[in-house]
Design a protein around this motif. Structure first.
Motif, PDB file in Angstrom:
ATOM      1  N   HIS A  73       0.827  -1.203   0.000  1.00  0.00           N
ATOM      2  CA  HIS A  73       0.000   0.000   0.000  1.00  0.00           C
ATOM      3  C   HIS A  73       0.865   1.259   0.000  1.00  0.00           C
ATOM      4  O   HIS A  73       1.698   1.450   0.877  1.00  0.00           O
ATOM      5  N   ARG A  74       0.677   2.100  -1.009  1.00  0.00           N
ATOM      6  CA  ARG A  74       1.495   3.307  -1.182  1.00  0.00           C
ATOM      7  C   ARG A  74       2.976   2.941  -1.251  1.00  0.00           C
ATOM      8  O   ARG A  74       3.853   3.710  -0.831  1.00  0.00           O
ATOM      9  N   GLY A  75       3.232   1.759  -1.771  1.00  0.00           N
ATOM     10  CA  GLY A  75       4.598   1.260  -1.836  1.00  0.00           C
ATOM     11  C   GLY A  75       5.032   0.554  -0.571  1.00  0.00           C
ATOM     12  O   GLY A  75       6.139   0.019  -0.501  1.00  0.00           O
ATOM     13  N   GLY A  76       4.164   0.525   0.437  1.00  0.00           N
ATOM     14  CA  GLY A  76       4.525  -0.049   1.738  1.00  0.00           C
ATOM     15  C   GLY A  76       4.931   1.061   2.681  1.00  0.00           C
ATOM     16  O   GLY A  76       6.094   1.128   3.113  1.00  0.00           O
ATOM     17  N   LEU A  89      11.442  -0.045  -3.900  1.00  0.00           N
ATOM     18  CA  LEU A  89      12.592  -0.940  -3.744  1.00  0.00           C
ATOM     19  C   LEU A  89      12.438  -1.843  -2.525  1.00  0.00           C
ATOM     20  O   LEU A  89      12.728  -3.047  -2.582  1.00  0.00           O
ATOM     21  N   GLU A  90      11.957  -1.273  -1.406  1.00  0.00           N
ATOM     22  CA  GLU A  90      11.754  -2.057  -0.189  1.00  0.00           C
ATOM     23  C   GLU A  90      10.680  -3.114  -0.401  1.00  0.00           C
ATOM     24  O   GLU A  90      10.804  -4.251   0.052  1.00  0.00           O
ATOM     25  N   ALA A  96       6.952  -8.366  -2.136  1.00  0.00           N
ATOM     26  CA  ALA A  96       5.643  -7.945  -2.635  1.00  0.00           C
ATOM     27  C   ALA A  96       5.458  -8.374  -4.087  1.00  0.00           C
ATOM     28  O   ALA A  96       6.405  -8.374  -4.873  1.00  0.00           O
ATOM     29  N   THR A  97       4.232  -8.724  -4.440  1.00  0.00           N
ATOM     30  CA  THR A  97       3.901  -9.011  -5.831  1.00  0.00           C
ATOM     31  C   THR A  97       3.802  -7.718  -6.624  1.00  0.00           C
ATOM     32  O   THR A  97       4.136  -7.675  -7.811  1.00  0.00           O
TER      33      THR A  97
END
Length: 334
Positions: A73-76, A89-90, A96-97
């Motif tokens: 979510h929001r890139g994590g 990147l994280e 993550a898929t």
């Protein structure tokens, strides 16, 4: 949530409602027939399921069915500053898929990643995006308010294209969450899909606003799309607290919530021809998943943030979910 079985039931209820309201059989037939004709003429067909599966389930399981996809979510936003290259990147590093990224625009029309209408909550700056040019946004520290600000100090607000290029490189599925600006967003995304055709099989455009999705389908009907929904969102905040202190306004917006929920489940999804329905996790059940499966639509739940919840979605419900963290339990962002 109000759910009706099929189109015959839907139109029957509409017919009865109009008949009771107008007391005119002629006008009831005309209005109901007009609605049927409108939906038939202006609805978009769903994208072929074969391509939808490539987007929603890019990794195949051993039994030949798609595995559950986990979307950051929001890139994590718990693991790294949200909507940044660092978060992408994280997310990739942590398994993550794909990533869910928020699309907004700078004052000079540059598509960027940002969830809010202002930069105050996440960056070192202050002010509305609509009044800040890209040259100004580029000077801000996007990690300034993050819990791991020291680790990610100096992280920049990325343009949409910068983020997309990184996701393609990392082979991450992208959930484009469009916050508004239907015409601008559709135009920007159309150009992006034209420049990077791989996105047709590796991304989905989502929005709380049906107008955004309809405009996207008008602009490019081959794009996989989804409606995002949280029941009672007009009358209550994400944590359930009432939005309005005024009792009459709260009740009025509750009625609007009921109508909006009915429209999402019975009209809007069909009009837009969506392939997925992103729903707040508290409203997902096996029956709910089956309800949408019968309509050729997949459920994606948000925001699933504890290990127990994740196991439930993976092992029992077997549906994709969006999470704030790939590595630990955390509180949800609404």
């Amino acid at each position: 949530m109000l759910q009706l079985g099929d189109e015959a039931t839907l139109y029957s209820l509409i017919f009865v409602g109009i008949l009771l309201g107008t007391r005119s059989p002629v006008w009831t037939v005309i209005i109901t027939a007009s609605l049927c004709l409108f939906l038939a003429m202006f609805r978009f067909p769903q994208v072929p399921s074969s391509r939808t599966q490539k987007v929603l389930h890019p990794v195949k399981g051993t039994a030949g069915t798609g595995k559950v996809s986990v979307i950051a979510h929001r890139g994590g936003g718990h693991d790294a500053p949200e909507n940044t290259i660092a978060s992408i990147l994280e997310a990739s590093k942590n398994g993550a898929t794909g990533v869910e990224l928020d699309l907004e625009f700078s004052a000079d029309g540059v598509p960027i990643l940002m969830h809010d209408e202002t930069v105050d909550r996440t960056t070192s700056g202050s002010g509305f995006l609509s009044k800040m040019k890209m040259s100004e946004l580029a000077k801000l520290d996007a990690a300034a308010k993050h819990r791991l600000r020291d680790k990610f100090a100096g992280e920049k607000i990325p343009t949409l294209e910068e983020a997309v290029e990184e996701c393609i490189k990392l082979q991450l599925t992208i959930y484009f969450d469009v916050k508004g600006h239907p015409d601008e967003a559709a135009a920007a995304l159309k150009e992006l899909y034209k420049k990077y055709p791989v996105l047709y099989n590796s991304s989905i455009v989502c929005s709380f606003e049906p107008k955004v999705i309809y405009r996207m389908r008008q602009s490019d009907p081959d794009v996989v799309t989804a409606l995002t929904h949280r029941p009672w969102s007009l009358s209550r905040f994400g944590d359930g607290a009432p939005r309005f202190s005024s009792l009459w306004k709260h009740h009025w917006m509750t009625v609007m919530d009921i109508l909006l929920d009915w429209a999402h489940h019975n009209v809007l999804w069909k009009l837009c021809g969506v392939s997925a329905f992103l729903i707040q996790k508290n409203f997902v059940s096996q029956d709910y998943v089956q309800y949408w499966a019968q309509r050729g639509v997949e459920v994606v739940a948000w925001t699933v943030n504890t290990q127990v919840e994740k196991e439930y979605y993976q092992e029992v419900l077997k549906v994709n979910y969006i999470t704030d963290s790939m590595v630990e339990d955390c509180d949800p962002h609404y």
